[in-house]
Motif scaffolding. Structure first.
Motif, PDB file in Angstrom:
ATOM      1  N   GLY A 150      51.881 -24.140  97.541  1.00 36.34           N
ATOM      2  CA  GLY A 150      53.369 -24.433  98.028  1.00 36.34           C
ATOM      3  C   GLY A 150      54.230 -24.298  96.703  1.00 36.34           C
ATOM      4  N   VAL A 151      55.507 -23.486  97.101  1.00 36.84           N
ATOM      5  CA  VAL A 151      56.516 -23.285  96.238  1.00 36.84           C
ATOM      6  C   VAL A 151      57.628 -24.360  96.083  1.00 36.84           C
ATOM      7  CG1 VAL A 151      58.505 -21.582  95.782  1.00 36.84           C
ATOM      8  CG2 VAL A 151      56.330 -20.848  97.023  1.00 36.84           C
ATOM      9  N   GLU A 152      57.705 -24.704  94.801  1.00 36.16           N
ATOM     10  CA  GLU A 152      58.792 -25.730  94.429  1.00 36.16           C
ATOM     11  C   GLU A 152      60.146 -25.278  94.579  1.00 36.16           C
ATOM     12  OE1 GLU A 152      57.419 -27.224  90.489  1.00 36.16           O
ATOM     13  OE2 GLU A 152      55.552 -27.897  91.120  1.00 36.16           O
ATOM     14  N   LEU A 153      60.808 -25.423  95.602  1.00 33.72           N
ATOM     15  CA  LEU A 153      62.103 -24.848  95.719  1.00 33.72           C
ATOM     16  C   LEU A 153      63.239 -25.891  95.224  1.00 33.72           C
ATOM     17  CD1 LEU A 153      61.928 -23.977  99.244  1.00 33.72           C
ATOM     18  CD2 LEU A 153      61.812 -22.370  97.131  1.00 33.72           C
ATOM     19  N   ASP A 154      62.824 -26.739  94.237  1.00 33.02           N
ATOM     20  CA  ASP A 154      63.776 -27.563  93.685  1.00 33.02           C
ATOM     21  C   ASP A 154      64.294 -26.928  92.478  1.00 33.02           C
ATOM     22  OD1 ASP A 154      61.497 -28.001  92.310  1.00 33.02           O
ATOM     23  OD2 ASP A 154      61.781 -29.978  91.765  1.00 33.02           O
ATOM     24  N   THR A 155      63.495 -25.835  92.017  1.00 30.38           N
ATOM     25  CA  THR A 155      64.094 -24.956  91.005  1.00 30.38           C
ATOM     26  C   THR A 155      65.334 -23.994  91.051  1.00 30.38           C
ATOM     27  OG1 THR A 155      61.807 -24.697  90.348  1.00 30.38           O
ATOM     28  CG2 THR A 155      63.133 -23.417  89.119  1.00 30.38           C
ATOM     29  N   ILE A 156      65.474 -23.516  92.551  1.00 26.30           N
ATOM     30  CA  ILE A 156      66.578 -22.763  92.891  1.00 26.30           C
ATOM     31  C   ILE A 156      67.938 -23.516  93.193  1.00 26.30           C
ATOM     32  CG2 ILE A 156      67.206 -20.775  94.233  1.00 26.30           C
ATOM     33  CD1 ILE A 156      64.207 -20.176  94.471  1.00 26.30           C
ATOM     34  N   PRO A 157      69.105 -23.375  92.668  1.00 24.51           N
ATOM     35  CA  PRO A 157      70.127 -24.095  93.068  1.00 24.51           C
ATOM     36  C   PRO A 157      70.723 -23.696  94.531  1.00 24.51           C
ATOM     37  CG  PRO A 157      70.509 -23.141  90.896  1.00 24.51           C
ATOM     38  CD  PRO A 157      69.263 -22.519  91.432  1.00 24.51           C
ATOM     39  N   SER A 158      71.175 -24.293  95.177  1.00 25.34           N
ATOM     40  CA  SER A 158      71.635 -23.927  96.647  1.00 25.34           C
ATOM     41  C   SER A 158      73.012 -23.355  96.550  1.00 25.34           C
ATOM     42  CB  SER A 158      71.932 -25.395  97.445  1.00 25.34           C
ATOM     43  OG  SER A 158      72.811 -26.102  96.995  1.00 25.34           O
ATOM     44  N   ASP A 159      73.823 -23.043  95.146  1.00 29.84           N
ATOM     45  CA  ASP A 159      75.033 -22.629  95.220  1.00 29.84           C
ATOM     46  C   ASP A 159      75.022 -20.977  95.129  1.00 29.84           C
ATOM     47  OD1 ASP A 159      75.423 -25.339  92.925  1.00 29.84           O
ATOM     48  OD2 ASP A 159      76.092 -25.250  95.001  1.00 29.84           O
ATOM     49  N   VAL A 160      73.972 -20.476  94.838  1.00 30.08           N
ATOM     50  CA  VAL A 160      73.814 -19.068  94.591  1.00 30.08           C
ATOM     51  C   VAL A 160      73.337 -18.186  95.625  1.00 30.08           C
ATOM     52  CG1 VAL A 160      73.697 -19.471  92.032  1.00 30.08           C
ATOM     53  CG2 VAL A 160      71.647 -19.428  93.287  1.00 30.08           C
TER      54      VAL A 160
END
Length: 266
Positions: free
Chosen positions: A65-75
């Motif tokens: 499972g990929v931890e998507l809390d690493t990538i900001p939603s602003d970009v």
């Protein structure tokens, strides 16, 4: 699909929290913040993640499972969730696929310039919450068929949580407490993201694209744990109170959790 314009209306800190706006998608949280994404109720390992159609690997070797809390939603430009794979997609997703679309200068006419900043404080622990992001891009060439865009984001959150955990043991016709743990967590979460994209439209049917992105998530946490061990608890028949001998232990722990997702797509 959730577009960037819609994402800007919500206070989502990362990609995982943004996907919960889509029907059939739920998230798993870590200390109140979204981390993993599940589609159609299946385990997180059954959902694949891609950036502009290119599969994204998980930096954690212990889980698929990929931890998507690493990538900001602003970009990002948009989030696309596919619950039933189409013939042009890889057949490695049982539950579905989440595709992260990056922003392109060719999506808009002329110069693209956007920036925002936000700040505040949490009521619990008085921690600060700061967010900054900016996007700049433009189209070039005689036919305006070349696009260059750069987007960056940084956020910092001071977090404070506490909880009380009590352990019980069966005996004497009921349950008696054996240990009480009083935990206080104080930490700072910092999230940084930078994405650059170059587009060259050869003709209406062919587009050459190069995308580079770098996302970093750092979680610095300090835990103060008071452990109260209860021995020789004795209570009379029909009583809810009794006597016990208590032993107090103090545990202090400091840790730093750091992870980075870096991609290059051509």
């Amino acid at each position: 699909m959730v577009s960037a314009d819609l994402l800007g209306q919500f206070p989502d800190n990362n990609i995982a929290e943004s996907t919960q706006r889509i029907p059939g998608v739920s998230i798993e949280r870590d200390q109140g913040e979204g981390r993993y994404v599940t589609v159609r109720g299946a385990p997180k390992e059954y959902t694949t993640v891609s950036i502009d159609g290119v599969p994204l690997a998980n930096p954690d070797a212990a889980s698929r499972g990929v931890e998507l809390d690493t990538i900001p939603s602003d970009v990002i430009a948009a989030l696309e969730v596919t619950k039933a794979l189409t013939p042009d997609m890889d057949g490695d997703a049982i539950a579905g696929n989440i595709n992260i679309r990056t922003q392109s200068a060719l999506d808009r006419e002329g110069l693209t310039l956007r920036a925002s900043l936000a700040g505040g404080k949490y009521q619990l622990g008085d921690g600060e919450n700061q967010r900054y992001n900016a996007t700049v891009g433009n189209r070039f060439g005689a036919e305006q068929n070349i696009g260059v865009l750069v987007s960056g984001s940084i956020s910092r959150q001071g977090r404070f949580t506490d909880n009380v955990e009590t352990l019980y043991q069966a005996g004497g016709g009921g349950f008696r407490p054996t240990e009480v743990q009083i935990k206080d967590y104080e930490g700072v979460r910092t999230r940084k993201g930078l994405t650059g994209r170059f587009d060259y439209r050869i003709n209406p049917d062919h587009l050459l694209t190069f995308v580079a992105s770098d996302s970093n998530f750092e979680d610095r946490e300090f835990r103060d744990n008071l452990i109260i061990a209860l021995d020789n608890f004795a209570a009379g028949s029909g009583e809810t109170t009794g006597q016990a001998r208590a032993t107090f232990d103090k545990e202090l722990r400091e840790r730093t959790y750091d992870k980075t997702i870096r991609t290059y797509n051509l």
